[in-house]
Design a protein around this motif. Sequence first.
Motif, mmCIF file in Angstrom:
data_model
loop_
_atom_site.group_PDB
_atom_site.id
_atom_site.type_symbol
_atom_site.label_atom_id
_atom_site.label_comp_id
_atom_site.label_asym_id
_atom_site.label_seq_id
_atom_site.Cartn_x
_atom_site.Cartn_y
_atom_site.Cartn_z
ATOM 1 N N GLU A 75 0.840 -1.210 0.000
ATOM 2 C CA GLU A 75 0.000 0.000 0.000
ATOM 3 C C GLU A 75 0.866 1.247 0.000
ATOM 4 O O GLU A 75 0.602 2.217 -0.707
ATOM 5 C CB GLU A 75 -0.871 0.050 1.275
ATOM 6 C CG GLU A 75 -2.092 -0.822 1.214
ATOM 7 C CD GLU A 75 -2.735 -0.962 2.601
ATOM 8 O OE1 GLU A 75 -2.574 -0.057 3.444
ATOM 9 O OE2 GLU A 75 -3.367 -2.015 2.828
ATOM 10 N N TYR A 76 1.907 1.209 0.803
ATOM 11 C CA TYR A 76 2.827 2.326 0.907
ATOM 12 C C TYR A 76 3.478 2.591 -0.461
ATOM 13 O O TYR A 76 3.569 3.723 -0.924
ATOM 14 C CB TYR A 76 3.878 1.995 1.973
ATOM 15 C CG TYR A 76 5.122 2.805 1.883
ATOM 16 C CD1 TYR A 76 5.134 4.124 2.334
ATOM 17 C CD2 TYR A 76 6.271 2.274 1.332
ATOM 18 C CE1 TYR A 76 6.271 4.889 2.221
ATOM 19 C CE2 TYR A 76 7.413 3.020 1.219
ATOM 20 C CZ TYR A 76 7.413 4.336 1.661
ATOM 21 O OH TYR A 76 8.534 5.082 1.528
ATOM 22 N N MET A 77 3.881 1.499 -1.145
ATOM 23 C CA MET A 77 4.550 1.625 -2.435
ATOM 24 C C MET A 77 3.631 2.234 -3.489
ATOM 25 O O MET A 77 4.025 3.101 -4.260
ATOM 26 C CB MET A 77 5.074 0.251 -2.881
ATOM 27 C CG MET A 77 6.283 -0.189 -2.057
ATOM 28 S SD MET A 77 6.642 -1.969 -2.144
ATOM 29 C CE MET A 77 6.857 -2.225 -3.866
ATOM 30 N N ASP A 287 4.105 -6.210 7.463
ATOM 31 C CA ASP A 287 2.860 -5.651 7.975
ATOM 32 C C ASP A 287 3.072 -4.823 9.232
ATOM 33 O O ASP A 287 2.118 -4.455 9.914
ATOM 34 C CB ASP A 287 1.822 -6.750 8.215
ATOM 35 C CG ASP A 287 0.881 -6.856 7.013
ATOM 36 O OD1 ASP A 287 0.474 -5.793 6.507
ATOM 37 O OD2 ASP A 287 0.578 -7.982 6.591
ATOM 38 N N SER A 288 4.314 -4.517 9.541
ATOM 39 C CA SER A 288 4.603 -3.710 10.729
ATOM 40 C C SER A 288 5.063 -2.313 10.320
ATOM 41 O O SER A 288 6.099 -2.154 9.667
ATOM 42 C CB SER A 288 5.704 -4.400 11.542
ATOM 43 O OG SER A 288 6.418 -3.457 12.307
ATOM 44 N N ASP A 289 4.272 -1.300 10.699
ATOM 45 C CA ASP A 289 4.660 0.079 10.381
ATOM 46 C C ASP A 289 6.055 0.369 10.903
ATOM 47 O O ASP A 289 6.868 1.002 10.244
ATOM 48 C CB ASP A 289 3.681 1.074 11.021
ATOM 49 C CG ASP A 289 2.340 1.083 10.310
ATOM 50 O OD1 ASP A 289 2.350 0.943 9.072
ATOM 51 O OD2 ASP A 289 1.313 1.217 10.978
ATOM 52 N N PHE A 290 6.308 -0.105 12.131
ATOM 53 C CA PHE A 290 7.585 0.187 12.763
ATOM 54 C C PHE A 290 8.752 -0.394 11.956
ATOM 55 O O PHE A 290 9.720 0.294 11.666
ATOM 56 C CB PHE A 290 7.613 -0.372 14.188
ATOM 57 C CG PHE A 290 8.973 -0.292 14.809
ATOM 58 C CD1 PHE A 290 9.478 0.933 15.225
ATOM 59 C CD2 PHE A 290 9.763 -1.426 14.945
ATOM 60 C CE1 PHE A 290 10.754 1.022 15.773
ATOM 61 C CE2 PHE A 290 11.035 -1.351 15.483
ATOM 62 C CZ PHE A 290 11.528 -0.122 15.899
ATOM 63 N N TYR A 297 11.990 2.378 4.502
ATOM 64 C CA TYR A 297 10.918 2.632 3.535
ATOM 65 C C TYR A 297 9.917 3.595 4.148
ATOM 66 O O TYR A 297 8.817 3.229 4.504
ATOM 67 C CB TYR A 297 10.236 1.327 3.138
ATOM 68 C CG TYR A 297 11.227 0.313 2.667
ATOM 69 C CD1 TYR A 297 12.050 0.588 1.575
ATOM 70 C CD2 TYR A 297 11.384 -0.890 3.317
ATOM 71 C CE1 TYR A 297 12.985 -0.329 1.149
ATOM 72 C CE2 TYR A 297 12.322 -1.813 2.894
ATOM 73 C CZ TYR A 297 13.113 -1.518 1.817
ATOM 74 O OH TYR A 297 14.045 -2.415 1.392
ATOM 75 N N ASP A 298 10.311 4.827 4.301
ATOM 76 C CA ASP A 298 9.449 5.736 5.063
ATOM 77 C C ASP A 298 9.319 7.102 4.413
ATOM 78 O O ASP A 298 8.996 8.068 5.065
ATOM 79 C CB ASP A 298 9.971 5.885 6.487
ATOM 80 C CG ASP A 298 11.341 6.541 6.523
ATOM 81 O OD1 ASP A 298 11.990 6.607 5.456
ATOM 82 O OD2 ASP A 298 11.754 6.988 7.591
#
Length: 299
Positions: A75-77, A287-290, A297-298
């Motif tokens: 999703e982030y990508m 699946d871990s935001d952290f 990747y932020d």
Amino acid sequence: MKKQEFKSGFVTLIGRPNVGKSTLMNHLIGQKIAITSDKPQTTRNRIQTVYTKEDGQIIFLDTPGIHKAKNKLGEYMVSIAERTMKEVDVVLWLVEPTTFIGAGERHIGEQLLNVKTPVILVINKVDTVKKEEILKFIQAYKDLYAFADIVPVSALKGENTGELLNTIFKYLPQGPMYYDEDTITDQPEKQIAAELIREKALRLLSDEIPHGIAVAIDSMKERKGGSMMDIDATIVCERDSHKGIIIGKNGEKLKQIGIQARREIENLLDMQVNLKLWVKVKKDWRDSDFLIKNYGYDR
Ligand code: GDP
Ligand code: K
Ligand code: MG
């Protein structure tokens, strides 16, 4: 004589995974910054690079391909790619040389309908087809979208890429020199080193493992006198069984990844490198935001 106006702007590369976005950008700037492989989702971040000539500058943004997301990293990508299209001066949309226009292309076309930015269609990999077929591909894509221009190239062989640069400049406004002429990328050396290790893992491992790996640089220190860089890095994977495959029989796989990565990092840093690699399991890190942030990747 009047001094020529300086033109500059931001250009993003979009398109389905594996169409050659990262290969093309590396070729245009003349240096390997973005890693490439025949696996989808090789590029995870937005990578910025700079092309500078006497009377102009292009800032390229290489994004992850647009695809249907399956987890938070995915999703982030996708969100990076979609956001970027609205922020730039020109969009380069890369496609395969074919008359078959699939669901992936139609999805991108829909995303672009609300975008006012000029879109240049780049038909890549023309080294794989007969020259006389190219007109047919151009016609097929013309029916898909109102492109500002269409340029066939081979990113791998460097065919027609000069023409592509000229075409991009046609659509750039007069603007400042955003970066000094020595700037090539916004990526820190540490990040590129981690990516080069990930590239070798992607290329040397079988299909199911690469998507689940990340690389963290634990330390990167130059020895006194600047003769050598010592790098400790960890390859993170999602399962114990994957760890075994990455290490390989008698450690042979990990050794090959290390040898190939070291060579490229030496090219990048222009000095000798002593690279030590470890492998660690972190279940479900994608699946871990952290952890996604933790592995860089932020942005
Ligand atoms: P991305 O996912 O769009 O960034 O694609 P990559 O740059 O990682 O390239 C995907 C694969 O296509 C790699 O194996 C490249 O070597 C290959 N490739 C890229 N450009 C060309 C080209 O012009 N011709 C050929 N034959 N292969 C290419
Ligand atoms: K790829
Ligand atoms: Mg890429």
